[in-house]
Design an enzyme around this catalytic site. Sequence first.
Site, PDB file in Angstrom:
ATOM      1  N   SER A 181       0.834  -1.195   0.000  1.00  0.00           N
ATOM      2  CA  SER A 181       0.000   0.000   0.000  1.00  0.00           C
ATOM      3  C   SER A 181       0.876   1.255   0.000  1.00  0.00           C
ATOM      4  O   SER A 181       1.735   1.415  -0.866  1.00  0.00           O
ATOM      5  CB  SER A 181      -0.957  -0.056   1.196  1.00  0.00           C
ATOM      6  OG  SER A 181      -1.995   0.879   1.061  1.00  0.00           O
ATOM      7  N   ASP A 219     -10.245  -5.446  -4.567  1.00  0.00           N
ATOM      8  CA  ASP A 219      -9.695  -4.591  -3.510  1.00  0.00           C
ATOM      9  C   ASP A 219     -10.517  -3.311  -3.460  1.00  0.00           C
ATOM     10  O   ASP A 219     -10.467  -2.494  -4.380  1.00  0.00           O
ATOM     11  CB  ASP A 219      -8.228  -4.282  -3.809  1.00  0.00           C
ATOM     12  CG  ASP A 219      -7.572  -3.392  -2.756  1.00  0.00           C
ATOM     13  OD1 ASP A 219      -8.242  -3.001  -1.790  1.00  0.00           O
ATOM     14  OD2 ASP A 219      -6.376  -3.092  -2.917  1.00  0.00           O
ATOM     15  N   HIS A 260      -7.335  -6.016   0.591  1.00  0.00           N
ATOM     16  CA  HIS A 260      -6.203  -5.103   0.482  1.00  0.00           C
ATOM     17  C   HIS A 260      -4.949  -5.624   1.174  1.00  0.00           C
ATOM     18  O   HIS A 260      -3.897  -5.002   1.096  1.00  0.00           O
ATOM     19  CB  HIS A 260      -6.617  -3.752   1.096  1.00  0.00           C
ATOM     20  CG  HIS A 260      -5.669  -2.632   0.842  1.00  0.00           C
ATOM     21  ND1 HIS A 260      -5.375  -2.164  -0.432  1.00  0.00           N
ATOM     22  CD2 HIS A 260      -4.945  -1.862   1.704  1.00  0.00           C
ATOM     23  CE1 HIS A 260      -4.520  -1.165  -0.342  1.00  0.00           C
ATOM     24  NE2 HIS A 260      -4.231  -0.965   0.935  1.00  0.00           N
TER      25      HIS A 260
END
Length: 269
Positions: A95, A218, A246
Amino acid sequence: MTSISHFLNVNELGQGTAPMLLVHGFGCDQTVWRRLIPFLEKDFRLILVDLAGFGYSAPEAYDVNRHDKPSGHAEDIVALCDELDLEGAVMLGHSIGGTIGMLASIQRPNAFKRLAMICSSARYLDDPPDYYGGYTREQLDGLMQLMEHNYHDWAGTVSRVALGDAGTEARQLNLQQRFLEISPDVLGPLAKSIFLGDTRHHLPDVSVPSLIIQTARDAMVPVEAAQYLQQHLVDSELVALDAAGHYPQLTAPDILANELQPRLEIKEG
């Protein structure tokens, strides 16, 4: 003088000699990699960090005027690369951790031979008509307001949304607790910077080959955002992971490892 490795609670694992720097994402710490580590430790020298303000990083390492944005954390990663004399490492980032590693690579391209970014995004906010980040300004403002007024409910909501189809009650509670263990004074400013920020203008400056790994489902990062990264990063490959949510390193580490292994030249057997 205290070293940056002390500040970031650096731990090294693994039996291999090839360095891999693992950079966790928003609201987590280095323990988020624990289910993936068994697939990597035989072939890599794993370097795990807790970004300033997270996990067991030194409290004095956190600077509210610098660590409220990804670029401040990237400065720390650059300093760590210098301290460890990293050269030709793999940067595995999740991320915003992927974005932080990417920004660090612009300043220290020789430190890395490959960037591997899991569920990363250059911008979460839609920018019509040409860019779809997954969120309108109204949606993100609502998320920020919930975070400010009811941190507990915000943590629960984000945990459920982020895990999506991969969520179970135990996983949701684990991720929620991760968020709640971090001060909202740390997460709040950084969240605003991440969700309302834009790193698209940095993409042309990245010279290190990139592997972009995106789960098929996601809710935090749409496939279109991953495709944008692939289209604007030099020498990049996009891999669609047959998994949901995620956090594939938590929910599908075997599937993630199976995609990483051939692309990072991990030896089999």
